[in-house]
Design a protein around this motif. Structure first.
Motif, mmCIF file in Angstrom:
data_model
loop_
_atom_site.group_PDB
_atom_site.id
_atom_site.type_symbol
_atom_site.label_atom_id
_atom_site.label_comp_id
_atom_site.label_asym_id
_atom_site.label_seq_id
_atom_site.Cartn_x
_atom_site.Cartn_y
_atom_site.Cartn_z
ATOM 1 N N MET A 271 0.835 -1.203 0.000
ATOM 2 C CA MET A 271 0.000 0.000 0.000
ATOM 3 C C MET A 271 0.870 1.255 0.000
ATOM 4 O O MET A 271 0.653 2.175 -0.794
ATOM 5 C CB MET A 271 -0.916 -0.011 1.221
ATOM 6 N N TYR A 275 1.104 3.347 -3.528
ATOM 7 C CA TYR A 275 0.230 4.522 -3.518
ATOM 8 C C TYR A 275 0.828 5.725 -2.790
ATOM 9 O O TYR A 275 0.281 6.823 -2.875
ATOM 10 C CB TYR A 275 -1.119 4.147 -2.907
ATOM 11 N N CYS A 278 1.281 9.237 -4.441
ATOM 12 C CA CYS A 278 0.401 9.030 -5.604
ATOM 13 C C CYS A 278 1.090 8.200 -6.693
ATOM 14 O O CYS A 278 0.783 8.330 -7.882
ATOM 15 C CB CYS A 278 -0.063 10.369 -6.170
ATOM 16 N N GLY A 279 2.029 7.348 -6.282
ATOM 17 C CA GLY A 279 2.743 6.506 -7.239
ATOM 18 C C GLY A 279 3.774 7.228 -8.067
ATOM 19 O O GLY A 279 4.362 6.634 -8.982
ATOM 20 N N LEU A 307 -7.566 -0.484 0.244
ATOM 21 C CA LEU A 307 -7.816 0.684 -0.600
ATOM 22 C C LEU A 307 -9.126 1.378 -0.230
ATOM 23 O O LEU A 307 -9.257 2.597 -0.386
ATOM 24 C CB LEU A 307 -7.838 0.279 -2.070
ATOM 25 N N LEU A 310 -8.166 3.950 2.225
ATOM 26 C CA LEU A 310 -7.108 4.900 1.879
ATOM 27 C C LEU A 310 -7.644 6.322 1.938
ATOM 28 O O LEU A 310 -8.669 6.652 1.321
ATOM 29 C CB LEU A 310 -6.567 4.594 0.482
ATOM 30 N N VAL A 312 -7.504 9.917 0.838
ATOM 31 C CA VAL A 312 -6.990 10.729 -0.253
ATOM 32 C C VAL A 312 -7.482 12.161 -0.061
ATOM 33 O O VAL A 312 -8.672 12.395 0.170
ATOM 34 C CB VAL A 312 -7.467 10.192 -1.614
ATOM 35 N N MET A 322 -2.603 10.098 0.736
ATOM 36 C CA MET A 322 -2.235 10.258 -0.672
ATOM 37 C C MET A 322 -2.835 11.543 -1.197
ATOM 38 O O MET A 322 -4.011 11.830 -0.966
ATOM 39 C CB MET A 322 -2.718 9.063 -1.494
ATOM 40 N N GLY A 352 -10.183 3.814 -9.350
ATOM 41 C CA GLY A 352 -9.943 5.106 -8.723
ATOM 42 C C GLY A 352 -10.466 6.280 -9.520
ATOM 43 O O GLY A 352 -10.371 7.424 -9.077
ATOM 44 N N GLY A 368 -6.765 5.363 -5.495
ATOM 45 C CA GLY A 368 -5.943 4.171 -5.653
ATOM 46 C C GLY A 368 -6.643 3.148 -6.528
ATOM 47 O O GLY A 368 -7.813 2.826 -6.317
ATOM 48 N N THR A 369 -5.923 2.647 -7.533
ATOM 49 C CA THR A 369 -6.495 1.745 -8.538
ATOM 50 C C THR A 369 -5.763 0.411 -8.503
ATOM 51 O O THR A 369 -4.533 0.377 -8.364
ATOM 52 C CB THR A 369 -6.395 2.391 -9.932
ATOM 53 N N PRO A 388 -1.111 6.166 -9.199
ATOM 54 C CA PRO A 388 -1.554 5.239 -8.150
ATOM 55 C C PRO A 388 -2.264 4.016 -8.715
ATOM 56 O O PRO A 388 -3.448 3.766 -8.458
ATOM 57 C CB PRO A 388 -2.492 6.110 -7.317
#
Length: 498
Positions: A271, A275, A278-279, A307, A310, A312, A322, A352, A368-369, A388
């Motif tokens: 995780m 992520y 944001c990757g 996820l 998560l 965001v 994130m 996401g 997150g995808t 992400p």
């Protein structure tokens, strides 16, 4: 409207009349924060000239004195950390905790640079021949340059110029024009610490600035971090102009999850690694290779549950895990990859797209995808998405998982989650990747080791920071010396000396 962000040349903040301007955005809102000047060739040439003028005096300073000045610089970075991290989060979007981690790793590289007198000692041998002594010295190159990416606006520049100037070089930095403020502010702190004018210069710009650095004969070496197509261009162009080059490119980092792995720990690690930020990390894990369908099913189920929790939101909001992507074009690009993954037949386990962050509808937020049943021919597997998006691939054995990793064009980072020492040893010994973790998802070397991938993740022979930085930013000179005894007359020797 506030003045555009300019340049730091010869110890002075410089703004150029009629300069081209580019908007700088707050990615959490989509609003324009201000503008940055894009340097013309003449502006970059002025920075190179300032660095060249500063080189003779700076290279002549005692290495210990250069190290002490860097020590003062490090203290200022620690004292002004809150201001620096606020700038990073404002222009990049990463959460404040992540910005603090970035800055801390950058400060570690400044600390390593303060050890440079020890690393510049060279080697000495007495009596290599009759009354002949030989020694080597490490001498600075001259003016060197760094071109750095948006994703680490503080850390990556600190990978480069502290070591370079500690070795006696002078430096021209071209940071990303997307989030330029942190790099410029940190360079001003270097001046405040007592590093002389012209030793460190900053020019903001685009390809025109880059090409000037790559082709100007006064620049002796270029360091770069960014995507592989640009890294390849940097390497080819600068090398063709006689420069030493290290160009770090893209990545597609795989994490192998073995049947005996501690799955809860592996999921938590993935995780953060997939992520976090944001990757937008060259060491982000973007592919999880599940060894066995049972492991794959359990991994996807647990990742999906994680996820759903998560958090965001804007990087300045307490508890956010994130933040947004850096820009609207990049947001559209990453979302396009999600669309492509669906069209190519991957199973979209967590979508996401369509994420709404109340009060920040104009921000570049993508949730997150998670994709399952991804195969190597899909673009979401082949390409560096830099967002992400985590892809789960199924493999039947460790050997099959390793074959997948080795077949990919990138070889930056990888890791394995296992409790089996034999499997871990086999993996670390045989995988064709530059940085490897065992139950460590982001195996980023500490400052006194060097950072660099294999294959098309690194162009050049030397990695970034650590011991390789000393080799990159210096030239070895070997001296052999003999003092014949007084009054002795020697005859000519025509055979090669032995």
């Amino acid at each position: 409207m506030k003045s555009p962000i300019g340049h730091l040349i010869g110890g002075e903040l410089v703004s150029c009349a009629h300069a081209r301007l580019q908007d700088v955005y707050n990615p959490a809102t989509g609003e324009v924060l201000g503008h940055v000047e894009l340097a013309a060739r003449s502006t970059v040439e002025a920075a190179i000239a300032a660095a060249q003028a500063a080189f003779p005096a700076w290279s002549g300073i005692l290495p210990a004195k250069r190290a002490r000045l860097l020590g003062r610089f490090m203290a200022l970075l620690e004292a002004r950390a809150d201001e620096i991290c606020a700038l990073i989060t404002l222009e990049h979007g990463k959460v404040l905790d992540d910005a603090r981690g970035e800055l801390h790793r950058g400060i570690e590289n400044v600390e390593f640079a303060t050890y440079m007198p020890e690393l510049l000692k060279g080697e000495h041998s007495k009596n290599v021949g009759p009354k002949i002594d030989s020694w080597s010295e490490f001498q600075p190159l001259g003016v060197v340059a760094g071109i750095t990416p948006f994703n680490f606006p503080a850390m990556v520049p600190l990978w480069m110029y502290p070591a370079a100037i500690a070795c006696g070089n002078t430096f021209v930095l071209k940071p990303s024009e997307r989030d330029p403020s942190a790099a410029l502010y940190i360079a001003q702190l270097a001046l405040e610490a007592g590093i002389p004018s012209g030793v460190l210069n900053v020019v903001n710009g685009d390809k025109e600035a880059v090409d000037t650095l790559l082709t100007d004969k006064r620049v002796q070496a270029v360091s770069f971090v960014g995507s592989t197509p640009i890294a390849e261009y940097i390497y080819a162009t600068a090398s063709a102009h006689g420069k030493r080059v290290q160009a770090l490119g893209g990545a597609k980092n795989h994490a192998v999850v073995m049947p005996d792995a501690d799955l809860e720990n592996a999921v938590n690690a993935l995780m953060g690694a997939a992520y976090g930020s944001c990757g937008e990390r060259c060491m982000a894990i973007s592919v999880a290779v599940a060894v066995g369908n049972e492991v794959g099913d359990a991994l996807v189920e647990r990742l999906g549950a994680a996820l759903a929790k998560l958090k965001v939101g804007p990087g300045t909001v307490r508890g956010a895990e994130m933040g947004p992507l850096i820009s609207k074009p990049h947001f559209e690009k990453v979302r396009g990859y999600v669309d492509a993954g669906v069209a190519e037949g991957a199973k979209l386990a967590v979508d996401g797209r369509g994420l709404n962050v109340p009060g920040h509808e104009g921000g570049y937020f993508l949730g997150g995808t998670l994709f399952d049943h991804v195969t190597p021919e899909m673009s979401i597997y082949r390409d560096e998405i830099f967002g992400p998006v985590l892809c789960v691939v199924r493999a039947h054995s460790l050997e099959e998982a390793m074959a997948l990793i080795d077949a990919h064009e990138y070889g930056n980072g990888t890791c394995i989650f296992t409790r089996d020492g034999e499997a871990a040893r086999y993996f670390t010994d045989n995988i064709r990747v530059g940085m490897v973790g065992v139950n460590v998802p982001l195996p980023v070397p500490v400052s006194y080791h060097s950072f660099g991938g294999w294959k098309r993740s690194l162009f050049g022979d030397l990695s970034a920071y650590g011991p390789d930085a000393v080799r990159f930013y210096t030239r070895r000179k070997t001296v052999s010396q003999r003092w014949p005894a007084g009054g002795v007359r020697e005859t000519a020797q025509f055979a090669f000396p032995a």
